[in-house]
Enzyme design. Structure first.
Site, PDB file in Angstrom:
ATOM      1  NE  ARG A 121     -21.699 -78.946 -18.466  1.00 48.68           N
ATOM      2  CZ  ARG A 121     -22.562 -79.214 -19.270  1.00 48.68           C
ATOM      3  NH1 ARG A 121     -22.485 -79.842 -20.489  1.00 48.68           N
ATOM      4  NH2 ARG A 121     -23.898 -79.305 -18.820  1.00 48.68           N
ATOM      5  CE  LYS A 143      -4.404 -67.233  -7.958  1.00 56.71           C
ATOM      6  NZ  LYS A 143      -3.860 -66.442  -6.974  1.00 56.71           N
ATOM      7  CD  GLU A 185       2.024 -57.655  -9.254  1.00 57.42           C
ATOM      8  OE1 GLU A 185       2.744 -58.653  -8.851  1.00 57.42           O
ATOM      9  OE2 GLU A 185       0.812 -57.374  -9.018  1.00 57.42           O
ATOM     10  CE  LYS A 227       1.271 -66.158 -12.241  1.00 55.09           C
ATOM     11  NZ  LYS A 227       0.234 -65.196 -12.052  1.00 55.09           N
ATOM     12  CD  GLU A 237      -3.055 -68.352  -3.890  1.00 61.62           C
ATOM     13  OE1 GLU A 237      -3.178 -67.915  -5.112  1.00 61.62           O
ATOM     14  OE2 GLU A 237      -3.336 -67.674  -2.852  1.00 61.62           O
ATOM     15  NE  ARG A 241      -1.255 -69.032  -8.586  1.00 61.28           N
ATOM     16  CZ  ARG A 241      -1.817 -69.384  -9.819  1.00 61.28           C
ATOM     17  NH1 ARG A 241      -1.832 -70.619 -10.343  1.00 61.28           N
ATOM     18  NH2 ARG A 241      -2.168 -68.348 -10.675  1.00 61.28           N
ATOM     19  CG  ASN A 245      -1.321 -63.412  -3.563  1.00 62.50           C
ATOM     20  OD1 ASN A 245      -1.391 -62.771  -4.728  1.00 62.50           O
ATOM     21  ND2 ASN A 245      -1.905 -64.607  -3.172  1.00 62.50           N
ATOM     22  CG  HIS A 248      -0.799 -58.921  -4.062  1.00 59.56           C
ATOM     23  ND1 HIS A 248       0.731 -58.727  -4.372  1.00 59.56           N
ATOM     24  CD2 HIS A 248      -1.171 -58.897  -5.309  1.00 59.56           C
ATOM     25  CE1 HIS A 248       1.053 -58.731  -5.500  1.00 59.56           C
ATOM     26  NE2 HIS A 248      -0.231 -58.862  -6.113  1.00 59.56           N
ATOM     27  CG  HIS A 252      -5.842 -56.615  -2.694  1.00 60.39           C
ATOM     28  ND1 HIS A 252      -5.693 -58.052  -2.399  1.00 60.39           N
ATOM     29  CD2 HIS A 252      -5.682 -56.716  -3.802  1.00 60.39           C
ATOM     30  CE1 HIS A 252      -5.454 -58.562  -3.563  1.00 60.39           C
ATOM     31  NE2 HIS A 252      -5.452 -57.813  -4.581  1.00 60.39           N
ATOM     32  CG  HIS A 265      -3.051 -54.787  -8.801  1.00 58.39           C
ATOM     33  ND1 HIS A 265      -3.646 -55.425  -7.536  1.00 58.39           N
ATOM     34  CD2 HIS A 265      -2.123 -55.786  -9.179  1.00 58.39           C
ATOM     35  CE1 HIS A 265      -3.113 -56.363  -7.192  1.00 58.39           C
ATOM     36  NE2 HIS A 265      -2.200 -56.542  -8.253  1.00 58.39           N
TER      37      HIS A 265
HETATM   38  P1  NAD Z   1      -5.700 -53.477 -17.609  1.00 54.98           P
HETATM   39  O1  NAD Z   1      -6.279 -54.596 -18.369  1.00 54.98           O
HETATM   40  O2  NAD Z   1      -7.042 -52.471 -17.098  1.00 54.98           O
HETATM   41  O3  NAD Z   1      -4.951 -52.378 -18.639  1.00 54.98           O
HETATM   42  C1  NAD Z   1      -4.611 -51.150 -18.378  1.00 54.98           C
HETATM   43  C2  NAD Z   1      -4.863 -50.232 -19.285  1.00 54.98           C
HETATM   44  O4  NAD Z   1      -4.132 -50.035 -20.327  1.00 54.98           O
HETATM   45  C3  NAD Z   1      -6.236 -50.366 -19.927  1.00 54.98           C
HETATM   46  O5  NAD Z   1      -6.859 -49.060 -20.285  1.00 54.98           O
HETATM   47  C4  NAD Z   1      -5.805 -51.053 -21.162  1.00 54.98           C
HETATM   48  O6  NAD Z   1      -6.998 -50.697 -22.211  1.00 54.98           O
HETATM   49  C5  NAD Z   1      -4.644 -50.245 -21.635  1.00 54.98           C
HETATM   50  N1  NAD Z   1      -3.959 -50.932 -22.452  1.00 54.98           N
HETATM   51  C6  NAD Z   1      -3.627 -52.283 -22.435  1.00 54.98           C
HETATM   52  N2  NAD Z   1      -2.429 -52.579 -23.308  1.00 54.98           N
HETATM   53  C7  NAD Z   1      -1.976 -51.724 -23.687  1.00 54.98           C
HETATM   54  C8  NAD Z   1      -1.107 -51.191 -24.625  1.00 54.98           C
HETATM   55  N3  NAD Z   1      -0.408 -52.263 -25.436  1.00 54.98           N
HETATM   56  N4  NAD Z   1      -0.919 -49.824 -25.359  1.00 54.98           N
HETATM   57  C9  NAD Z   1      -1.840 -48.922 -24.721  1.00 54.98           C
HETATM   58  N5  NAD Z   1      -2.873 -49.161 -23.726  1.00 54.98           N
HETATM   59  C10 NAD Z   1      -2.974 -50.440 -23.287  1.00 54.98           C
HETATM   60  O7  NAD Z   1      -4.875 -53.504 -16.341  1.00 54.98           O
HETATM   61  P2  NAD Z   1      -3.838 -54.459 -16.217  1.00 54.98           P
HETATM   62  O8  NAD Z   1      -2.932 -53.861 -15.248  1.00 54.98           O
HETATM   63  O9  NAD Z   1      -3.068 -55.062 -17.344  1.00 54.98           O
HETATM   64  O10 NAD Z   1      -4.444 -55.826 -15.291  1.00 54.98           O
HETATM   65  C11 NAD Z   1      -5.174 -55.472 -14.204  1.00 54.98           C
HETATM   66  C12 NAD Z   1      -6.119 -56.759 -13.996  1.00 54.98           C
HETATM   67  O11 NAD Z   1      -5.337 -57.883 -13.836  1.00 54.98           O
HETATM   68  C13 NAD Z   1      -6.859 -56.440 -12.857  1.00 54.98           C
HETATM   69  O12 NAD Z   1      -8.336 -56.878 -12.979  1.00 54.98           O
HETATM   70  C14 NAD Z   1      -6.343 -57.799 -11.852  1.00 54.98           C
HETATM   71  O13 NAD Z   1      -7.529 -58.212 -10.880  1.00 54.98           O
HETATM   72  C15 NAD Z   1      -6.130 -58.627 -12.838  1.00 54.98           C
HETATM   73  N6  NAD Z   1      -4.738 -59.571 -12.574  1.00 54.98           N
HETATM   74  C16 NAD Z   1      -4.988 -60.824 -12.554  1.00 54.98           C
HETATM   75  C17 NAD Z   1      -3.875 -61.658 -12.120  1.00 54.98           C
HETATM   76  C18 NAD Z   1      -4.123 -63.161 -12.550  1.00 54.98           C
HETATM   77  O14 NAD Z   1      -3.314 -63.968 -11.979  1.00 54.98           O
HETATM   78  N7  NAD Z   1      -5.115 -63.553 -13.346  1.00 54.98           N
HETATM   79  C19 NAD Z   1      -2.886 -61.188 -11.506  1.00 54.98           C
HETATM   80  C20 NAD Z   1      -2.641 -59.883 -11.604  1.00 54.98           C
HETATM   81  C21 NAD Z   1      -3.630 -58.995 -11.973  1.00 54.98           C
HETATM   82  N1  GLY Z   2      -1.158 -63.117  -9.343  1.00 51.02           N
HETATM   83  C1  GLY Z   2      -1.061 -64.107  -8.386  1.00 51.02           C
HETATM   84  C2  GLY Z   2      -1.423 -65.658  -8.884  1.00 51.02           C
HETATM   85  O1  GLY Z   2      -1.350 -65.757  -9.866  1.00 51.02           O
HETATM   86  O2  GLY Z   2      -1.376 -66.265  -7.915  1.00 51.02           O
END
Ligand code: NAD
Ligand code: GLY
Length: 363
Positions: A121, A143, A185, A227, A237, A241, A245, A248, A252, A265
């Protein structure tokens, strides 16, 4: 210590520090000061582990460490992968005082954070984001979650970390395409609420592209400040917040309509933001010159700015209808009143939306 900046996300007794700068992962106390018990689980993937796992482990000599190395990729951001983390924690008898460290990009941060939210939990967790996108967006704000076959990020929780440690040095191993995706971003923050930052980005984009530490630290700090302020005002949100997006909903649709892996993305968000800028100018908010400034900055950041030809207007509309912001089937969008000022989600005249989808980037 001097090169590391500290911001705080203010959420009452759940407030937490965000450390930003080169060498953060050489300063063990940033990490250890936030660990209560003796058990630490590091969740990472098979790309990042060979690069940074040893460095993080070397900061934790006084702790009992369990590492969970997941396969790399968005396709593994699933409930099945979550179970791998739970199995490891239970097999090693991790208790409620344990801390989970998410070491990686947004995929690892989202899944690791959700695992921490659910295990017994809720146990403490710390984000060590390693992509630019994760450093400026996903690691901050709480998130967390995984994908479901019927929808991206559909299973999750708002669950805040105890700290975020952003070491700009780790970006040196990130490839150019992923780096540019993160810049989308960064540019977003200038557009939605920080016109001065947008102008700074216009003047300093080359330094960012060459990954100059000073420029990077400034841009990440400014992004995280924006942020953190938005999240502090509207954690779950229910209002403001949603401006995070921008672009987005179009984005998407592009990601889904193109098929997994065609666009990153951030790339889809860049195109979507240009479409949002086009629509904002059609409704009479954004002038032509500012619309062009936005497109130019994304292009200079080596990001795509026009939608794929294969997604026609009707398909766009169908895909855009599946969005968490929509209410009762109507498409709601974030638009720009000007550079630095975004609207809340709003329904737009269908003729103007169709005109953007039919005409912007279609010649
Ligand atoms: P990712 O986590 O897939 O990383 C991209 C690639 O880079 C992967 O292959 C990873 O292994 C590699 N990598 C990471 N760090 C590295 C480094 N320092 N050197 C070399 N390679 C490296 O993608 P991302 O763009 O970081 O994140 C996308 C994800 O984030 C999606 O799932 C999306 O839904 C999520 N997201 C979440 C939020 C949130 O608020 N929680 C916001 C935006 C996106
Ligand atoms: N990435 C959008 C949010 O965190 O609300």
């Amino acid at each position: 210590m001097s090169k590391i900046k500290q911001l705080n996300l203010q959420l009452g007794d759940r407030s937490y520090p965000i450390y930003i700068g080169p060498g953060g992962l050489k300063q063990g106390e940033l990490l250890t000061q936030k660990i209560r018990g003796k058990q630490v689980a590091i969740v990472t993937n098979d790309t990042i582990a060979p690069l940074y796992l040893q460095q993080v482990k070397s900061l934790l000599t006084d702790f009992k460490i369990e590492t969970v190395i997941l396969l790399d990729g968005e396709q593994y951001k699933t409930l099945e992968t979550l179970a791998i983390i739970f199995d490891a924690l239970l097999e090693k008898r991790f208790n409620r005082n344990a801390t989970l460290i998410a070491l990686g990009g947004g995929v690892i941060g989202d899944i690791g954070g959700f695992a921490a939210a659910c295990y017994q939990r809720g146990i403490d967790f710390i984000q060590i984001p390693t992509t630019l996108l994760a450093q400026v967006d996903s690691s901050v704000g709480g998130k967390t979650g995984v994908n479901h076959p019927l929808g991206k990020n559909m299973i999750g929780a708002f669950y805040q970390p105890k700290a975020v440690i952003i070491d700009t040095e780790v970006l040196r191993s990130l490839d150019d395409q992923q780096f540019s995706a993160g810049l989308a971003e960064v540019i977003k923050y200038g557009l939605i609420r920080d016109a001065e930052f947008f102008q700074w980005l216009e003047n300093n984009l080359d330094a960012l592209l060459s990954r100059d530490n000073e420029a990077l630290t400034f841009a990440i700090e400014r992004s995280c400040t924006n942020k953190a302020e938005v999240v502090a005002e509207d954690e779950k949100e229910s209002g403001i917040r949603a401006i995070l997006n921008l672009g987005h909903t179009f984005g998407h649709a592009i990601e889904t309509g193109s098929g997994y892996g065609v666009y990153l993305h951030g790339e889809a968000v860049a195109i979507g933001t240009c479409q949002a800028a086009d629509l904002s100018s059609r409704i009479g908010w954004l002038n032509e010159q500012d619309k062009q400034r936005i497109i130019d900055l994304f292009q200079r950041a080596k990001l795509p700015v026009t939608p794929p030809a294969k997604i026609k207007t009707n398909e766009f509309l169908e895909l855009m209808a599946i969005d968490k912001k929509n209410i009762d089937g109507g498409i709601r969008l974030i638009l720009l009143k000007s550079i630095g000022y975004a609207s809340l989600p709003m329904t737009v005249d269908q003729t103007l939306l169709n005109a953007t989808l039919d005409e912007y980037g279609r010649d």
